[in-house]
Design a protein around this motif. Structure first.
Motif, PDB file in Angstrom:
ATOM      1  N   MET A   1     -23.184   4.480  -9.879  1.00 55.60           N
ATOM      2  CA  MET A   1     -23.075   3.757  -8.719  1.00 55.60           C
ATOM      3  C   MET A   1     -22.190   2.371  -8.945  1.00 55.60           C
ATOM      4  SD  MET A   1     -26.754   1.853  -8.194  1.00 55.60           S
ATOM      5  CE  MET A   1     -27.425   0.588  -9.491  1.00 55.60           C
ATOM      6  N   ARG A   2     -21.593   2.017  -8.012  1.00 51.94           N
ATOM      7  CA  ARG A   2     -20.955   0.692  -7.800  1.00 51.94           C
ATOM      8  C   ARG A   2     -21.988  -0.447  -7.690  1.00 51.94           C
ATOM      9  NH1 ARG A   2     -17.412  -1.308  -3.734  1.00 51.94           N
ATOM     10  NH2 ARG A   2     -18.658   0.418  -2.430  1.00 51.94           N
ATOM     11  N   ALA A   3     -21.912  -1.417  -8.431  1.00 51.60           N
ATOM     12  CA  ALA A   3     -22.755  -2.703  -8.495  1.00 51.60           C
ATOM     13  C   ALA A   3     -21.866  -3.805  -8.879  1.00 51.60           C
ATOM     14  CB  ALA A   3     -23.841  -2.409  -9.500  1.00 51.60           C
ATOM     15  N   VAL A   4     -22.571  -5.100  -8.277  1.00 55.45           N
ATOM     16  CA  VAL A   4     -21.854  -6.284  -8.509  1.00 55.45           C
ATOM     17  C   VAL A   4     -22.859  -7.073  -9.632  1.00 55.45           C
ATOM     18  CG1 VAL A   4     -20.855  -8.551  -8.001  1.00 55.45           C
ATOM     19  CG2 VAL A   4     -20.298  -6.498  -6.586  1.00 55.45           C
ATOM     20  N   VAL A   5     -22.460  -7.360 -10.765  1.00 54.62           N
ATOM     21  CA  VAL A   5     -23.394  -7.683 -11.625  1.00 54.62           C
ATOM     22  C   VAL A   5     -23.133  -9.441 -12.481  1.00 54.62           C
ATOM     23  CG1 VAL A   5     -24.118  -5.546 -12.251  1.00 54.62           C
ATOM     24  CG2 VAL A   5     -22.513  -6.845 -13.784  1.00 54.62           C
ATOM     25  N   GLY A  17     -17.567  -6.477 -10.759  1.00 55.35           N
ATOM     26  CA  GLY A  17     -18.053  -5.219 -10.384  1.00 55.35           C
ATOM     27  C   GLY A  17     -18.078  -4.431 -11.765  1.00 55.35           C
ATOM     28  N   GLN A  18     -19.202  -3.534 -11.677  1.00 54.41           N
ATOM     29  CA  GLN A  18     -19.462  -2.824 -12.725  1.00 54.41           C
ATOM     30  C   GLN A  18     -19.968  -1.462 -12.137  1.00 54.41           C
ATOM     31  OE1 GLN A  18     -20.823  -5.003 -15.729  1.00 54.41           O
ATOM     32  NE2 GLN A  18     -22.143  -3.522 -16.643  1.00 54.41           N
ATOM     33  N   GLU A  19     -19.635  -0.244 -13.029  1.00 54.07           N
ATOM     34  CA  GLU A  19     -20.401   1.046 -12.772  1.00 54.07           C
ATOM     35  C   GLU A  19     -21.650   1.206 -13.637  1.00 54.07           C
ATOM     36  OE1 GLU A  19     -19.840   3.806 -10.726  1.00 54.07           O
ATOM     37  OE2 GLU A  19     -17.974   2.485  -9.626  1.00 54.07           O
ATOM     38  N   LEU A  20     -22.850   1.303 -13.117  1.00 49.19           N
ATOM     39  CA  LEU A  20     -24.024   1.623 -13.538  1.00 49.19           C
ATOM     40  C   LEU A  20     -24.749   2.719 -12.967  1.00 49.19           C
ATOM     41  CD1 LEU A  20     -25.348  -2.172 -13.177  1.00 49.19           C
ATOM     42  CD2 LEU A  20     -24.596  -0.890 -15.387  1.00 49.19           C
ATOM     43  N   ILE A  61     -27.509  -8.309 -15.103  1.00 47.32           N
ATOM     44  CA  ILE A  61     -28.325  -8.449 -13.974  1.00 47.32           C
ATOM     45  C   ILE A  61     -27.642  -8.155 -12.642  1.00 47.32           C
ATOM     46  CG2 ILE A  61     -29.639 -10.380 -12.806  1.00 47.32           C
ATOM     47  CD1 ILE A  61     -30.053 -11.664 -15.600  1.00 47.32           C
ATOM     48  N   ILE A  62     -28.336  -7.466 -11.853  1.00 47.32           N
ATOM     49  CA  ILE A  62     -28.078  -7.109 -10.577  1.00 47.32           C
ATOM     50  C   ILE A  62     -28.680  -8.251  -9.663  1.00 47.32           C
ATOM     51  CG2 ILE A  62     -27.790  -5.573  -8.726  1.00 47.32           C
ATOM     52  CD1 ILE A  62     -27.983  -3.332 -10.606  1.00 47.32           C
ATOM     53  N   GLY A  97     -31.390  -5.884  -8.746  1.00 48.90           N
ATOM     54  CA  GLY A  97     -31.473  -6.213  -7.517  1.00 48.90           C
ATOM     55  C   GLY A  97     -30.484  -5.310  -6.525  1.00 48.90           C
ATOM     56  N   THR A  98     -30.376  -5.980  -5.331  1.00 42.40           N
ATOM     57  CA  THR A  98     -29.366  -5.008  -4.097  1.00 42.40           C
ATOM     58  C   THR A  98     -27.959  -5.230  -4.131  1.00 42.40           C
ATOM     59  OG1 THR A  98     -30.109  -7.163  -2.744  1.00 42.40           O
ATOM     60  CG2 THR A  98     -31.947  -5.273  -2.894  1.00 42.40           C
ATOM     61  N   TYR A  99     -27.489  -5.882  -4.877  1.00 48.44           N
ATOM     62  CA  TYR A  99     -26.009  -5.964  -4.965  1.00 48.44           C
ATOM     63  C   TYR A  99     -25.439  -4.792  -5.605  1.00 48.44           C
ATOM     64  CZ  TYR A  99     -25.970 -11.108  -4.446  1.00 48.44           C
ATOM     65  OH  TYR A  99     -26.108 -12.440  -4.230  1.00 48.44           O
ATOM     66  N   ALA A 100     -25.762  -3.774  -5.070  1.00 48.52           N
ATOM     67  CA  ALA A 100     -25.613  -2.477  -5.684  1.00 48.52           C
ATOM     68  C   ALA A 100     -25.633  -1.118  -4.578  1.00 48.52           C
ATOM     69  CB  ALA A 100     -26.559  -1.953  -6.799  1.00 48.52           C
ATOM     70  N   GLU A 101     -25.211  -0.016  -4.799  1.00 49.73           N
ATOM     71  CA  GLU A 101     -25.143   0.985  -3.619  1.00 49.73           C
ATOM     72  C   GLU A 101     -26.651   1.757  -3.560  1.00 49.73           C
ATOM     73  OE1 GLU A 101     -20.665   3.037  -3.633  1.00 49.73           O
ATOM     74  OE2 GLU A 101     -21.631   3.257  -5.350  1.00 49.73           O
ATOM     75  N   PHE A 102     -27.465   1.558  -4.725  1.00 44.86           N
ATOM     76  CA  PHE A 102     -28.730   2.149  -4.525  1.00 44.86           C
ATOM     77  C   PHE A 102     -29.621   1.106  -5.189  1.00 44.86           C
ATOM     78  CE2 PHE A 102     -25.944   5.532  -4.714  1.00 44.86           C
ATOM     79  CZ  PHE A 102     -26.358   6.669  -3.678  1.00 44.86           C
TER      80      PHE A 102
END
Length: 311
Positions: A1-5, A17-20, A61-62, A97-102
């Motif tokens: 999923m895409r996330a901003v960390v 941005g990071q794929e996790l 950390i998200i 946290g919630t800066y992520a697609e899931f």
């Protein structure tokens, strides 16, 4: 999923941005596909490293602790919610946290999204709404006829607190800048204090309740306007015990407790349009956009809530 960390503490530029991998749910949790999240001061305070003693997490950390979206998976012990439900929540404070697609959310922290709200509007509510609600209901027990001062009425917490206090039957004064006078009056404020040219501690007296969102000097001066037996709650510091005794009032610091049942009660008021969400700005879901959103939040002059549209 895409996330901003964040992979280190620092300025807004550490947001990347990071794929996790998608987070895995526990038996009492659901997996929510994030449609929208929002920015709160805790986000950039944690990003800057101010809270690292309180939250000893490993990177990445998200950030982000507001969510509105759809349930895509439910744990074996979840009874009330099912796949496909539209929900909103202030999830537990974790490093995922919630800066992520899931994101994962404990069932007891979830509430059904009010059907008349967009996902962006719903995402603006949980953290700020619960902070305002707990300050007014649990902490200061605001009731019909109380005189209440709410600092920074145009902000995320203030804009919801004004509406809630009016719903409970209080007389509400608020501080804001001149450009937001019409806005806070529209929200229900009975008395407007232009903090740039007026001193609230000279204009107001004999108040029952103060909701402080600013801390520092403003928090200390707020004691002066309370009547004996008055109640003060701050979400931005620690009250001075000497001032509490001097003015014969009760004062406390409030740290939000996520609570799905209370969020559901707020949701009912939103559904009935007694409360209206206050979305001031919407940003896209990218590291660059989140950097700009953090920058806006850090000015302390954002109107309403800053929302991130994820899907």
């Amino acid at each position: 999923m895409r996330a901003v960390v964040i992979n280190e503490y620092g300025s807004k530029n550490v947001l990347v941005g990071q794929e996790l991998p998608k987070p895995e749910i526990k038996a009492n949790q659901v997996l929510v596909e994030v449609y929208a999240t929002s920015i709160n001061p805790i986000d950039w305070k944690l990003r800057a490293g101010y809270l690292k003693q309180m939250f000893d997490w490993t990177f990445p950390i998200i950030l982000g602790w507001d969510v509105a979206g759809k349930i895509v998976e439910v744990g074996s012990e979840v009874t009330y919610f099912q796949v496909g439900d539209e929900v909103f929540a202030r999830p537990d404070t974790t490093a995922e946290g919630t800066y992520a697609e899931f994101t994962t959310v404990d069932e007891e922290l979830l509430a059904k999204k009010p059907s008349n709200l967009t996902f962006e509007e719903a995402a603006s509510i949980p953290l700020a709404g619960l902070t305002a609600w707990q300050s007014l209901v649990d902490n200061t027990k605001v009731k019909q006829g109380d005189k209440v001062l709410i600092h920074a009425g145009a902000g995320g917490v203030g804009s919801l607190a004004i509406q809630m206090a009016k719903h409970f039957g209080a007389f509400v004064a608020t501080t804001a800048s001149e450009k937001n006078e019409a806005y806070v009056k529209e929200l229900g404020a009975d008395e407007f204090i232009n903090y740039r040219i007026q001193k609230f501690e000279e204009e107001l007296s004999d108040y029952d309740v103060v909701i402080d969102t600013m801390g520092g000097d403003i928090l200390n001066k707020s004691f002066q306007i309370l009547k004996p037996g008055g109640r003060l709650v701050t979400i931005a510091g620690q009250p001075d015990l000497a001032l509490t005794e001097k003015h014969q009032v009760t004062a406390s610091s409030h740290w939000l407790k996520p609570n799905g049942k209370q969020l559901g009660e707020i949701g009912e008021l939103l559904e009935k349009r007694i409360l209206k969400p206050q979305v001031g700005s919407v940003f896209d879901f990218s590291a660059e956009a989140l950097q700009k959103a953090h920058e806006l939040s850090e000015t302390h002059h954002a109107k309403g809530k800053i929302v991130i549209k994820v899907k």
